[in-house]
Design a protein around this motif. Structure first.
Motif, short mmCIF file in Angstrom:
data_model
loop_
_atom_site.label_atom_id
_atom_site.label_comp_id
_atom_site.label_asym_id
_atom_site.label_seq_id
_atom_site.Cartn_x
_atom_site.Cartn_y
_atom_site.Cartn_z
N TYR A 98 0.86 -1.19 0.00
CA TYR A 98 0.00 0.00 0.00
C TYR A 98 0.89 1.24 0.00
O TYR A 98 1.39 1.66 1.02
N ARG A 99 1.07 1.82 -1.20
CA ARG A 99 1.94 2.99 -1.33
C ARG A 99 1.13 4.19 -1.77
O ARG A 99 0.24 4.09 -2.62
N LYS A 100 1.44 5.33 -1.19
CA LYS A 100 0.69 6.55 -1.50
C LYS A 100 1.19 7.24 -2.76
O LYS A 100 0.53 8.13 -3.27
N ASP A 101 2.32 6.83 -3.28
CA ASP A 101 2.92 7.52 -4.41
C ASP A 101 2.49 6.99 -5.78
O ASP A 101 3.00 7.42 -6.79
N ARG A 102 1.54 6.09 -5.82
CA ARG A 102 1.10 5.56 -7.12
C ARG A 102 -0.42 5.42 -7.17
O ARG A 102 -1.08 5.38 -6.15
N ASP A 103 -0.92 5.38 -8.39
CA ASP A 103 -2.35 5.18 -8.61
C ASP A 103 -2.68 3.70 -8.63
O ASP A 103 -1.88 2.88 -9.09
#
Length: 144
Positions: A98-103
């Motif tokens: 779960y990464r915030k930097d990708r869609d």
């Protein structure tokens, strides 16, 4: 945990009352089969819900307690609105999964209350396929 304690009490009472072990074994098999059937129906229900969901691009927001259950859920933002995932969050490798930097591509439910992320899609699809295969194998086993 409470369910295990209740089952243990029932088994002890049955043994004290003189119920044969074969009947307890038969009851255990029926209980396992009922649990399997319930989980298969639940996964099939969510798979059908997934089929009627709309595909959207989303950004991962946070991991927090789900509004419907006691489990932690991943939240995604679609067009400025935050939606929880339908299933609990994966319990390992949070920073990698779960990464915030990708869609992300998620499926928004028809009633717009929750989303299916990629892990929920995999769970619903494989669970439904395996459930159908196991049910077919059980039917073939009992027929022949």
């Amino acid at each position: 945990m409470e369910a295990i304690a209740v089952i243990a009490v029932i088994v002890v009472l049955c043994i004290i009352l003189g119920v044969k072990a074969i009947y307890l074994l038969f009851a255990a098999v029926i209980l396992v089969a009922a649990a399997f059937a319930a989980s298969m129906l639940l996964l099939a229900f969510f798979f059908v819900r997934l089929l009627f969901s709309k595909k959207h691009k989303a950004v991962f927001s946070r991991i927090d307690k789900s509004p419907r259950s006691r489990f932690m859920a991943a939240y995604y933002i679609i067009d400025g609105t935050e939606y929880p995932n339908i299933f609990p969050v994966e319990s390992f490798l949070h920073s990698k999964l779960y990464r915030k930097d990708r869609d992300y591509t998620v499926f928004l439910s028809r009633n717009r209350k929750f989303v299916f992320d990629r892990f929920a899609c995999i769970t619903c699809t494989t669970g439904t396929i395996i459930g159908i295969a196991c049910a077919a194998a059980a039917i073939l086993f009992f027929i022949s």
